[in-house]
Motif scaffolding. Structure first.
Motif, mmCIF file in Angstrom:
data_model
loop_
_atom_site.group_PDB
_atom_site.id
_atom_site.type_symbol
_atom_site.label_atom_id
_atom_site.label_comp_id
_atom_site.label_asym_id
_atom_site.label_seq_id
_atom_site.Cartn_x
_atom_site.Cartn_y
_atom_site.Cartn_z
ATOM 1 N N THR A 1 -39.627 -29.742 -20.375
ATOM 2 C CA THR A 1 -40.393 -30.060 -19.097
ATOM 3 C C THR A 1 -41.759 -30.779 -19.427
ATOM 4 O O THR A 1 -42.533 -29.866 -20.052
ATOM 5 C CB THR A 1 -40.545 -28.691 -18.295
ATOM 6 O OG1 THR A 1 -39.214 -28.359 -17.906
ATOM 7 C CG2 THR A 1 -40.945 -29.215 -16.939
ATOM 8 N N ALA A 2 -42.206 -31.855 -18.944
ATOM 9 C CA ALA A 2 -43.278 -32.561 -19.384
ATOM 10 C C ALA A 2 -44.482 -31.932 -18.431
ATOM 11 O O ALA A 2 -44.056 -31.338 -17.482
ATOM 12 C CB ALA A 2 -43.125 -33.890 -19.271
ATOM 13 N N THR A 46 -53.471 -29.768 -13.895
ATOM 14 C CA THR A 46 -52.251 -30.104 -14.533
ATOM 15 C C THR A 46 -51.529 -28.899 -14.684
ATOM 16 O O THR A 46 -51.940 -27.875 -15.056
ATOM 17 C CB THR A 46 -52.234 -30.843 -15.998
ATOM 18 O OG1 THR A 46 -53.232 -31.806 -15.910
ATOM 19 C CG2 THR A 46 -50.946 -31.386 -16.542
ATOM 20 N N LEU A 47 -50.034 -29.129 -14.450
ATOM 21 C CA LEU A 47 -49.102 -27.971 -14.672
ATOM 22 C C LEU A 47 -48.519 -27.989 -15.893
ATOM 23 O O LEU A 47 -47.913 -29.056 -16.010
ATOM 24 C CB LEU A 47 -47.987 -27.765 -13.536
ATOM 25 C CG LEU A 47 -47.104 -26.723 -13.618
ATOM 26 C CD1 LEU A 47 -47.612 -25.393 -13.209
ATOM 27 C CD2 LEU A 47 -45.869 -26.982 -12.730
ATOM 28 N N ARG A 69 -37.485 -16.403 -17.914
ATOM 29 C CA ARG A 69 -38.298 -16.176 -18.975
ATOM 30 C C ARG A 69 -39.344 -17.374 -19.345
ATOM 31 O O ARG A 69 -40.322 -17.172 -20.120
ATOM 32 C CB ARG A 69 -37.306 -16.347 -20.248
ATOM 33 C CG ARG A 69 -36.174 -15.108 -20.379
ATOM 34 C CD ARG A 69 -35.174 -15.175 -21.291
ATOM 35 N NE ARG A 69 -34.259 -16.325 -21.017
ATOM 36 C CZ ARG A 69 -33.466 -16.962 -21.715
ATOM 37 N NH1 ARG A 69 -33.155 -16.309 -22.953
ATOM 38 N NH2 ARG A 69 -32.840 -18.068 -21.387
ATOM 39 N N HIS A 70 -39.066 -18.334 -18.436
ATOM 40 C CA HIS A 70 -39.934 -19.554 -18.741
ATOM 41 C C HIS A 70 -41.189 -19.242 -17.876
ATOM 42 O O HIS A 70 -41.603 -18.800 -16.961
ATOM 43 C CB HIS A 70 -39.647 -20.838 -18.017
ATOM 44 C CG HIS A 70 -38.655 -21.569 -19.088
ATOM 45 N ND1 HIS A 70 -38.530 -21.625 -20.447
ATOM 46 C CD2 HIS A 70 -37.343 -22.069 -18.448
ATOM 47 C CE1 HIS A 70 -37.568 -22.237 -20.675
ATOM 48 N NE2 HIS A 70 -36.810 -22.587 -19.890
ATOM 49 N N THR A 71 -42.584 -19.571 -18.785
ATOM 50 C CA THR A 71 -43.828 -19.240 -18.170
ATOM 51 C C THR A 71 -44.536 -20.700 -17.851
ATOM 52 O O THR A 71 -44.140 -21.692 -18.593
ATOM 53 C CB THR A 71 -44.630 -18.363 -18.986
ATOM 54 O OG1 THR A 71 -44.789 -19.158 -20.347
ATOM 55 C CG2 THR A 71 -44.017 -17.199 -19.247
ATOM 56 N N SER A 72 -45.499 -20.643 -16.925
ATOM 57 C CA SER A 72 -46.364 -21.764 -16.535
ATOM 58 C C SER A 72 -47.675 -21.250 -16.690
ATOM 59 O O SER A 72 -47.990 -20.262 -16.380
ATOM 60 C CB SER A 72 -45.808 -22.411 -15.196
ATOM 61 O OG SER A 72 -44.519 -22.610 -15.200
ATOM 62 N N TRP A 73 -48.464 -22.484 -16.703
ATOM 63 C CA TRP A 73 -50.129 -22.085 -16.626
ATOM 64 C C TRP A 73 -50.689 -23.336 -16.072
ATOM 65 O O TRP A 73 -50.038 -24.562 -15.904
ATOM 66 C CB TRP A 73 -50.874 -21.850 -17.843
ATOM 67 C CG TRP A 73 -50.533 -22.733 -18.918
ATOM 68 C CD1 TRP A 73 -51.197 -23.794 -19.346
ATOM 69 C CD2 TRP A 73 -49.418 -22.782 -20.025
ATOM 70 N NE1 TRP A 73 -50.830 -24.441 -20.514
ATOM 71 C CE2 TRP A 73 -49.577 -23.905 -20.796
ATOM 72 C CE3 TRP A 73 -48.183 -22.055 -20.165
ATOM 73 C CZ2 TRP A 73 -48.685 -24.145 -21.823
ATOM 74 C CZ3 TRP A 73 -47.343 -22.368 -21.087
ATOM 75 C CH2 TRP A 73 -47.727 -23.464 -21.986
#
Length: 433
Positions: A69-70, A61-62, A99-103
């Motif tokens: 953002t879901a 899952t992202l 500036r937005h990060t994801s994992w």
């Protein structure tokens, strides 16, 4: 006795059962050590790996720190598959905010999950390409990416690089079915490029692509100037004003529907700058007189000073502003002759006594050393010469004997000089009493 024996035996079996060790339960399939990176040097796929203590089916899952953002589930594996997953980065999408990060979270179906390090999915994705002219071609320039990396050094970081794809659309059937013709121009990694001139109005679509996907840069319009008219008087007085009038029209692409229909439509060129040019002869270079703007109806009026014989034309230059550009156009040539301007023609004393010499005055422009002729209207109605006067700086005063009683009509004839044609002055009179 039988009852006592039975109770004793049951109790012994119960105690023996309690003394036996309990069977071992299965250990949870713990997930951990999620790593991300590019699968190879092409940077076309992201490779995700993880560890687990027991083979299990997994879900990937992202997640992102953007509250709007879901989380998105983008992959699954079965228990007998390796603990790795390859994903096209464009499936994960992009964000226009660095500036937005994801994992990425890997889950085995229980409450146990494992998390990758943070990374960004940044795409410049800024709209608003600028247009300019380079000779006969239009140049597009995309906005520069001046962003600051929000997750410097993450495993998916690549140097900033974009591929730009321009596409030109024209009306392929101006008098028929309004068909559109799309021409994909060469893609480039440069932030600017040139568009060929098809000789008609067109729309330009520009996209930019990086490892995270493709974004629209702009919908750009390029119009043409079809007509610039110019009309003026055949001649005006030297130093006086000359009024030139005309109208300007152009064409622009009109699109409607999906898939679109295309129509190159004619429009008045409203509030557009025009340049008035002049030259002294058909072989002389053109020079700029001034500028003027069209009205909302595409009409214009230009007022220029007559400096002598001139040819004039009106030019709408190539213009570009923000996301639109227009090819210019030029009017036909008009010729405006220059007539010597009579500033003053009179008698110093319009009424004199018999025997007094009248004094005739003349002032003309251009102010040269013309030799003007003084004429009177005789009894037969014909103009007859009286005397000549060589002017100084365009001015002259002459006295002459005149013994005819009554009122007589006079005029000056002035020869061509200084680029201005000859002219006769308005009539003026002297009365002898």
């Amino acid at each position: 006795m039988t009852l006592t024996t039975t109770l004793t035996t049951g109790l012994a079996l119960l105690l023996a059962a309690q003394a036996l060790p309990a069977p071992a339960s299965a250990a949870p399939a713990a997930v951990g050590s999620v790593t991300i990176g590019w699968a190879d040097a092409t940077h076309e796929l992201i490779k995700i790996t993880w560890t687990e203590t027991t083979a299990a089916a997994n879900t990937l899952t992202l997640h992102t720190d953007d509250p709007e953002t879901a989380a998105v589930r983008f992959g699954t594996t079965t228990a007998d598959q390796p603990n790795e997953y390859l994903v096209d980065p464009t499936q994960l999408g992009y964000t226009a905010d660095p500036r937005h990060t994801s994992w990425i979270l890997v889950s085995d179906g229980t409450a146990t999950t494992a998390r990758s390090v943070d990374f960004d999915r940044f795409h410049h994705a800024q709209r608003g390409a600028a247009l300019s002219f380079a000779g006969d071609r239009v140049r597009w320039t995309a906005p520069a990416d001046t962003s600051v990396d929000g997750t410097p050094g993450d495993p998916l970081d690549l140097p900033k690089a974009y591929t730009y794809q321009p596409m030109q659309r024209v009306d392929d059937d101006p008098v028929g079915n309004y068909e559109c013709k799309d021409t994909e121009l060469p893609a480039t990694t440069e932030r600017t490029g040139l568009v060929p001139n098809p000789g008609t109005a067109y729309d330009l679509f520009l996209t930019m692509t990086n490892e995270w996907g493709t974004a629209d840069v702009g919908y750009l319009q390029v119009g043409t100037t079809q007509t610039v008219t110019a009309d003026g008087p055949a001649a005006t007085a030297y130093g006086a004003t000359t009024t030139i009038k005309g109208h300007a029209e152009g064409t622009v692409m009109f699109e409607q529907g999906r898939p679109p229909v295309c129509d190159e439509v004619r429009v008045d060129l409203s509030n557009q700058p025009l340049t008035v040019q002049q030259r002294t002869s058909s072989t002389a270079p053109w020079t700029v007189v001034g500028t003027v703007r069209t009205t909302v109806n595409g009409d214009y009026t230009a007022v220029v000073k007559n400096p002598g014989h001139r040819q004039y034309r009106v030019v709408r230059p190539n213009t570009a502003a923000f996301e639109s550009a227009w090819y210019g156009g030029t009017s036909g040539v008009i010729t405006v002759r220059s007539l010597t301007r009579v500033v003053s023609a009179k008698f110093i004393q319009p009424v004199v006594r018999l025997g007094t010499r009248p004094q005739a005055y003349l002032w003309v422009d251009p102010a040269g050393t013309q030799k003007a002729a003084l004429q009177f209207r005789n009894a037969a109605g014909a103009w007859q010469g009286v005397t000549y006067k060589t002017l100084y700086a365009g001015r002259g005063l002459v006295s002459f004997p005149w013994n005819r009683r009554g009122t007589t009509r006079f005029r000056w004839w002035v020869p061509a000089s200084g680029g201005a044609e000859s002219v006769v002055s308005p009539v003026f009179t002297v009365t002898v009493t």
